[in-house]
Design a protein around this motif. Sequence first.
Motif, PDB file in Angstrom:
ATOM      1  N   CYS A 158      -2.696   9.297   9.872  1.00  0.00           N
ATOM      2  CA  CYS A 158      -3.013  10.590   9.261  1.00  0.00           C
ATOM      3  C   CYS A 158      -4.461  10.985   9.533  1.00  0.00           C
ATOM      4  N   SER A 159      -4.765  12.240   9.309  1.00  0.00           N
ATOM      5  CA  SER A 159      -6.125  12.742   9.499  1.00  0.00           C
ATOM      6  C   SER A 159      -7.048  12.326   8.353  1.00  0.00           C
ATOM      7  N   ASP A 160      -6.477  11.922   7.220  1.00  0.00           N
ATOM      8  CA  ASP A 160      -7.274  11.579   6.043  1.00  0.00           C
ATOM      9  C   ASP A 160      -7.951  10.213   6.184  1.00  0.00           C
ATOM     10  N   THR A 161      -9.073  10.086   5.517  1.00  0.00           N
ATOM     11  CA  THR A 161      -9.719   8.789   5.325  1.00  0.00           C
ATOM     12  C   THR A 161     -10.027   8.624   3.843  1.00  0.00           C
ATOM     13  N   ASP A 162     -10.207   7.376   3.434  1.00  0.00           N
ATOM     14  CA  ASP A 162     -10.528   7.138   2.027  1.00  0.00           C
ATOM     15  C   ASP A 162     -12.042   7.169   1.813  1.00  0.00           C
ATOM     16  N   SER A 163     -12.483   6.802   0.624  1.00  0.00           N
ATOM     17  CA  SER A 163     -13.900   6.878   0.281  1.00  0.00           C
ATOM     18  C   SER A 163     -14.746   5.860   1.043  1.00  0.00           C
ATOM     19  N   HIS A 164     -14.090   4.886   1.706  1.00  0.00           N
ATOM     20  CA  HIS A 164     -14.800   3.912   2.537  1.00  0.00           C
ATOM     21  C   HIS A 164     -14.670   4.248   4.023  1.00  0.00           C
ATOM     22  N   ASN A 165     -14.119   5.429   4.291  1.00  0.00           N
ATOM     23  CA  ASN A 165     -13.921   5.906   5.664  1.00  0.00           C
ATOM     24  C   ASN A 165     -12.865   5.103   6.421  1.00  0.00           C
ATOM     25  N   ASP A 166     -11.950   4.485   5.687  1.00  0.00           N
ATOM     26  CA  ASP A 166     -10.809   3.810   6.302  1.00  0.00           C
ATOM     27  C   ASP A 166      -9.673   4.808   6.477  1.00  0.00           C
ATOM     28  N   ARG A 167      -9.043   4.786   7.656  1.00  0.00           N
ATOM     29  CA  ARG A 167      -8.018   5.786   7.967  1.00  0.00           C
ATOM     30  C   ARG A 167      -6.720   5.521   7.209  1.00  0.00           C
ATOM     31  N   ILE A 168      -6.081   6.603   6.769  1.00  0.00           N
ATOM     32  CA  ILE A 168      -4.821   6.521   6.026  1.00  0.00           C
ATOM     33  C   ILE A 168      -3.637   6.555   6.994  1.00  0.00           C
ATOM     34  N   TYR A 169      -2.638   5.739   6.691  1.00  0.00           N
ATOM     35  CA  TYR A 169      -1.368   5.824   7.423  1.00  0.00           C
ATOM     36  C   TYR A 169      -0.224   5.776   6.412  1.00  0.00           C
ATOM     37  N   VAL A 170       0.885   6.431   6.746  1.00  0.00           N
ATOM     38  CA  VAL A 170       1.985   6.593   5.797  1.00  0.00           C
ATOM     39  C   VAL A 170       3.321   6.354   6.491  1.00  0.00           C
ATOM     40  N   GLY A 171       4.374   6.285   5.688  1.00  0.00           N
ATOM     41  CA  GLY A 171       5.725   6.196   6.233  1.00  0.00           C
ATOM     42  C   GLY A 171       6.428   4.918   5.856  1.00  0.00           C
ATOM     43  N   LYS A 172       7.151   4.364   6.818  1.00  0.00           N
ATOM     44  CA  LYS A 172       7.913   3.106   6.680  1.00  0.00           C
ATOM     45  C   LYS A 172       8.585   3.005   5.309  1.00  0.00           C
ATOM     46  N   PHE A 173       9.603   3.808   5.133  1.00  0.00           N
ATOM     47  CA  PHE A 173      10.297   3.865   3.845  1.00  0.00           C
ATOM     48  C   PHE A 173      11.085   2.589   3.543  1.00  0.00           C
ATOM     49  N   ILE A 174      11.750   2.047   4.533  1.00  0.00           N
ATOM     50  CA  ILE A 174      12.699   0.957   4.291  1.00  0.00           C
ATOM     51  C   ILE A 174      12.003  -0.401   4.312  1.00  0.00           C
ATOM     52  N   ASP A 175      12.184  -1.156   3.247  1.00  0.00           N
ATOM     53  CA  ASP A 175      11.720  -2.548   3.186  1.00  0.00           C
ATOM     54  C   ASP A 175      12.929  -3.424   3.529  1.00  0.00           C
ATOM     55  N   LYS A 176      12.931  -3.968   4.731  1.00  0.00           N
ATOM     56  CA  LYS A 176      14.085  -4.738   5.198  1.00  0.00           C
ATOM     57  C   LYS A 176      14.262  -6.044   4.433  1.00  0.00           C
ATOM     58  N   ASP A 177      13.164  -6.572   3.894  1.00  0.00           N
ATOM     59  CA  ASP A 177      13.249  -7.840   3.169  1.00  0.00           C
ATOM     60  C   ASP A 177      13.791  -7.667   1.755  1.00  0.00           C
ATOM     61  N   ASP A 178      13.526  -6.517   1.164  1.00  0.00           N
ATOM     62  CA  ASP A 178      13.970  -6.258  -0.207  1.00  0.00           C
ATOM     63  C   ASP A 178      14.162  -4.752  -0.359  1.00  0.00           C
ATOM     64  N   LEU A 179      15.393  -4.284  -0.199  1.00  0.00           N
ATOM     65  CA  LEU A 179      15.678  -2.848  -0.212  1.00  0.00           C
ATOM     66  C   LEU A 179      15.201  -2.192  -1.499  1.00  0.00           C
ATOM     67  N   GLY A 180      15.199  -2.936  -2.597  1.00  0.00           N
ATOM     68  CA  GLY A 180      14.778  -2.395  -3.880  1.00  0.00           C
ATOM     69  C   GLY A 180      13.294  -2.073  -3.942  1.00  0.00           C
ATOM     70  N   ARG A 181      12.519  -2.566  -2.977  1.00  0.00           N
ATOM     71  CA  ARG A 181      11.091  -2.271  -2.907  1.00  0.00           C
ATOM     72  C   ARG A 181      10.794  -1.154  -1.914  1.00  0.00           C
ATOM     73  N   SER A 182      11.829  -0.510  -1.414  1.00  0.00           N
ATOM     74  CA  SER A 182      11.643   0.566  -0.445  1.00  0.00           C
ATOM     75  C   SER A 182      10.959   1.759  -1.088  1.00  0.00           C
ATOM     76  N   GLY A 183      10.234   2.505  -0.272  1.00  0.00           N
ATOM     77  CA  GLY A 183       9.566   3.708  -0.749  1.00  0.00           C
ATOM     78  C   GLY A 183       8.628   4.249   0.318  1.00  0.00           C
ATOM     79  N   PHE A 184       8.319   5.523   0.228  1.00  0.00           N
ATOM     80  CA  PHE A 184       7.375   6.148   1.159  1.00  0.00           C
ATOM     81  C   PHE A 184       6.000   5.539   0.920  1.00  0.00           C
ATOM     82  N   SER A 185       5.461   4.889   1.940  1.00  0.00           N
ATOM     83  CA  SER A 185       4.249   4.088   1.782  1.00  0.00           C
ATOM     84  C   SER A 185       2.991   4.874   2.144  1.00  0.00           C
TER      85      SER A 185
END
Length: 202
Positions: A158-185
């Motif tokens: 993503c174009s965003d960075t946090d307050s420490h200037n670390d770049r943000i990344y998102v996605g990967k909805f499916i947790d293959k190891d534990d489906l119950g922990r799935s979510g937009f990350s």
Amino acid sequence: MNLESAKKMFKTNFLGPDELRLISDRINLHLPKSIPDIEFDLEDIDPKEYILIFGCNQLADMATLSLKKLIDIFGFQYKPNDVCFYNQDWYFNEDFANKPLLDRWYLVQKNVHDETRGEIPNNHLQGSLPSSILCAYTFFVWWLIRNEILWPNDYVWCSDTDSHNDRIYVGKFIDKDDLGRSGFSIHRHLSIKSNYGSIIAK
């Protein structure tokens, strides 16, 4: 290009005001009375590779649409045949969590380009990276309208960075190891700073 021509061009990859009104029971948007023109030059765009989506700045209650507002709507609790956010809150006090969309059209690529996998975005790409709110908005709207998960196993820079200037990344909805922990990350990529170094042990 007018809306009707764009809709014919993008077909199911077109998410305009009419489509957004269909999901008002989950995301009740305050659509502007006058929808802005599509300002992109679409001549060289493959409509199969992109989603043309209208971004909306406010909800019907006049609250600004942000990541935190989407979390209020979709929550952290995974349920079969639904979508949610991955259960973490490290970013709640970060500026990008309250960053709004603009009332305008956006083009969002549907799939990660293979040649970019495993690579930190170069300077050429950084100017065209999507914001984290745009990715999240597109993800949830796309699910509600098309019943399909975008970026189910991929992270998106993503174009965003946090307050420490670390770049943000998102996605990967499916947790293959534990489906119950799935979510937009929503995560941050720790950039190498001067307090990173090596020591030797023998």
